[in-house]
Scaffold this motif. Structure first.
Motif, PDB file in Angstrom:
ATOM      1  N   UNK A 233      30.395  42.153  61.571  1.00  0.00           N
ATOM      2  CA  UNK A 233      29.040  42.707  61.452  1.00  0.00           C
ATOM      3  C   UNK A 233      29.068  44.158  61.933  1.00  0.00           C
ATOM      4  N   UNK A 234      28.102  45.008  61.450  1.00  0.00           N
ATOM      5  CA  UNK A 234      26.939  44.664  60.626  1.00  0.00           C
ATOM      6  C   UNK A 234      27.142  44.981  59.152  1.00  0.00           C
ATOM      7  N   UNK A 235      28.356  44.922  58.659  1.00  0.00           N
ATOM      8  CA  UNK A 235      28.617  45.247  57.258  1.00  0.00           C
ATOM      9  C   UNK A 235      27.952  44.246  56.326  1.00  0.00           C
ATOM     10  N   UNK A 236      27.597  44.723  55.149  1.00  0.00           N
ATOM     11  CA  UNK A 236      26.889  43.890  54.179  1.00  0.00           C
ATOM     12  C   UNK A 236      27.632  42.597  53.902  1.00  0.00           C
ATOM     13  N   UNK A 237      28.961  42.654  53.789  1.00  0.00           N
ATOM     14  CA  UNK A 237      29.759  41.486  53.419  1.00  0.00           C
ATOM     15  C   UNK A 237      30.281  40.713  54.630  1.00  0.00           C
ATOM     16  N   UNK A 238      29.670  40.925  55.788  1.00  0.00           N
ATOM     17  CA  UNK A 238      30.116  40.240  57.004  1.00  0.00           C
ATOM     18  C   UNK A 238      30.108  38.725  56.806  1.00  0.00           C
ATOM     19  N   UNK A 239      31.187  38.075  57.244  1.00  0.00           N
ATOM     20  CA  UNK A 239      31.307  36.635  57.131  1.00  0.00           C
ATOM     21  C   UNK A 239      32.738  36.206  57.380  1.00  0.00           C
ATOM     22  N   UNK A 240      32.975  34.907  57.370  1.00  0.00           N
ATOM     23  CA  UNK A 240      34.276  34.342  57.680  1.00  0.00           C
ATOM     24  C   UNK A 240      35.034  33.930  56.410  1.00  0.00           C
ATOM     25  N   UNK A 241      36.359  33.815  56.583  1.00  0.00           N
ATOM     26  CA  UNK A 241      37.243  33.265  55.533  1.00  0.00           C
ATOM     27  C   UNK A 241      37.168  34.048  54.223  1.00  0.00           C
ATOM     28  N   UNK A 242      37.040  35.349  54.338  1.00  0.00           N
ATOM     29  CA  UNK A 242      36.850  36.205  53.158  1.00  0.00           C
ATOM     30  C   UNK A 242      38.183  36.426  52.427  1.00  0.00           C
ATOM     31  N   UNK A 243      38.096  36.706  51.139  1.00  0.00           N
ATOM     32  CA  UNK A 243      39.331  36.869  50.371  1.00  0.00           C
ATOM     33  C   UNK A 243      39.189  37.793  49.186  1.00  0.00           C
ATOM     34  N   UNK A 244      40.321  38.038  48.532  1.00  0.00           N
ATOM     35  CA  UNK A 244      40.376  38.868  47.335  1.00  0.00           C
ATOM     36  C   UNK A 244      41.310  38.235  46.310  1.00  0.00           C
ATOM     37  N   UNK A 245      41.113  38.648  45.065  1.00  0.00           N
ATOM     38  CA  UNK A 245      42.026  38.335  43.966  1.00  0.00           C
ATOM     39  C   UNK A 245      42.607  39.634  43.418  1.00  0.00           C
ATOM     40  N   UNK A 246      43.887  39.598  43.114  1.00  0.00           N
ATOM     41  CA  UNK A 246      44.517  40.630  42.297  1.00  0.00           C
ATOM     42  C   UNK A 246      45.088  39.907  41.081  1.00  0.00           C
ATOM     43  N   UNK A 247      44.685  40.349  39.899  1.00  0.00           N
ATOM     44  CA  UNK A 247      45.153  39.731  38.653  1.00  0.00           C
ATOM     45  C   UNK A 247      45.949  40.769  37.875  1.00  0.00           C
ATOM     46  N   UNK A 248      47.177  40.427  37.543  1.00  0.00           N
ATOM     47  CA  UNK A 248      48.035  41.317  36.759  1.00  0.00           C
ATOM     48  C   UNK A 248      48.197  40.707  35.365  1.00  0.00           C
ATOM     49  N   UNK A 249      47.727  41.438  34.370  1.00  0.00           N
ATOM     50  CA  UNK A 249      47.779  40.970  32.985  1.00  0.00           C
ATOM     51  C   UNK A 249      49.005  41.560  32.287  1.00  0.00           C
ATOM     52  N   UNK A 250      49.835  40.676  31.730  1.00  0.00           N
ATOM     53  CA  UNK A 250      51.059  41.094  31.048  1.00  0.00           C
ATOM     54  C   UNK A 250      50.899  40.952  29.533  1.00  0.00           C
ATOM     55  N   UNK A 251      51.489  41.892  28.798  1.00  0.00           N
ATOM     56  CA  UNK A 251      51.515  41.764  27.346  1.00  0.00           C
ATOM     57  C   UNK A 251      52.716  40.911  26.916  1.00  0.00           C
ATOM     58  N   UNK A 252      52.944  40.816  25.629  1.00  0.00           N
ATOM     59  CA  UNK A 252      54.027  39.962  25.137  1.00  0.00           C
ATOM     60  C   UNK A 252      55.407  40.514  25.475  1.00  0.00           C
ATOM     61  N   UNK A 253      55.469  41.799  25.845  1.00  0.00           N
ATOM     62  CA  UNK A 253      56.732  42.393  26.283  1.00  0.00           C
ATOM     63  C   UNK A 253      56.903  42.264  27.802  1.00  0.00           C
TER      64      UNK A 253
END
Length: 328
Positions: free
Chosen positions: A122-142
């Motif tokens: 606190x006092x940040x807007x997103x304050x809370x527990x067990x927070x996380x992120x995603x990183x998604x890497x998109x691959x082409x056919x090569x």
């Protein structure tokens, strides 16, 4: 005069939350160079595709407990009740892979990396527990990375960074390859890879201290940083549903009731007070499970527009890209 008063009645409730959000979040400053002591997390396991392509993640001020990547764990509290928390003794990337067919008919392959921190203070807007992120890497056919997608595991602060392997015809209209502003953070408009691709080049994600916002993304040579990297264990995302607890197991997510699909212990009081009433979601800001809504019980939406929940659902990746203007 009456019309003016009516206008104030309707406008003030909309303006005040925006002002409060600004005060709580603070103005995002320019990215800074990480300190020599800041941890550089990535997988050192090159035996798998997920390991080969794993991003390098640098949470700034990672000497602070809330900025260390951890792993999901379960325990009993003093009253004998189950408690889900993030332990920082071992960093883990929870991963899975999915293939999707774009509207063009081309097939792409997604590598999903999920990771968690103990809390946002606190006092940040997103304050809370067990927070996380995603990183998604998109691959082409090569098997070249064409798009890096980052988003908090509540579905907020979504950012796209295309790479030089993606034809610019696939970009949204008026995309600026020189840079982009994402909720106050300045991010690159494109990552320029060498013409001859090598998995030695890794997307490097800088995270702002305390709120874990993505503050910069660049390319780094894995081999040149090998001696400075903090190894992260890669585990299947399904591991989150079978956390050891006593003689049994517990799930990281609620499995029934009105909280089904949300991370246990994830509650964002400031977002609830300031945003839930106009976003029409009492769970706004709570971290959630990514998957088929029919199974998880929740939609991983990335737009605050209530009518765009399904279209902006990251689980349906082709539709998700289309919604945000990408023409894959």
């Amino acid at each position: 005069m009456v019309d003016v008063m009516k206008a104030r009645f309707f406008i003030y409730p909309l303006i005040m939350p925006c002002l409060l959000v600004g005060l709580l979040q603070g103005c995002a400053s320019r990215p800074v160079t990480p300190a020599p002591t800041d941890l550089r997390y990535t997988s050192l396991n090159l035996a798998s595709r997920l390991g080969h392509y794993a991003p390098i993640i640098i949470p700034h001020e990672s000497h602070m407990p809330q900025n260390k990547i951890g792993h999901a764990a379960a325990r009993f509290d003093d009253k004998g009740k189950e408690e889900i928390y993030i332990a920082t003794d071992q960093p883990v990337l929870y991963t899975h892979e999915e293939t999707f067919t774009a509207n063009s008919g081309k097939d792409y392959h997604n590598l999903y990396y999920r990771f968690h921190f103990t809390h946002v203070p606190h006092p940040r807007l997103t304050a809370g527990r067990n927070v996380g992120l995603y990183i998604v890497i998109t691959l082409n056919q090569q098997r070249q990375p064409v798009l890096i997608t980052t988003v908090h595991s509540c579905g907020c602060y979504l950012a796209f960074i295309p790479t030089s392997y993606l034809n610019q015809a696939a970009y949204p209209d008026e995309w600026d390859i020189t840079g982009q502003r994402v909720y106050g953070e300045q991010l690159p408009g494109r990552l320029d890879y060498p013409a001859d691709f090598s998995t030695d080049w890794r997307p490097t994600i800088h995270l702002r201290s305390n709120n874990h916002r993505v503050m910069d993304v660049e390319l780094s040579a894995f081999s040149s940083l090998a001696d400075t990297l903090t190894p992260v264990e890669i585990k299947p995302v399904e591991t989150l549903e079978n956390l050891p607890l006593g003689d049994g197991h517990a799930s990281f997510f609620h499995k029934s009731g009105r909280h089904k699909g949300y991370v246990k212990g994830s509650f964002k009081p400031w977002e609830l007070v300031l945003m839930s009433w106009w976003a029409f979601d009492l769970h706004i800001g709570s971290d959630k499970q990514l998957g088929d809504p029919a199974k998880t019980g929740t939609v991983f939406y990335t737009s605050l527009k209530p009518w765009a929940r399904d279209e902006s659902n990251m689980w349906l990746f082709a539709d998700f890209l289309n919604y945000w203007g990408w023409r894959f």
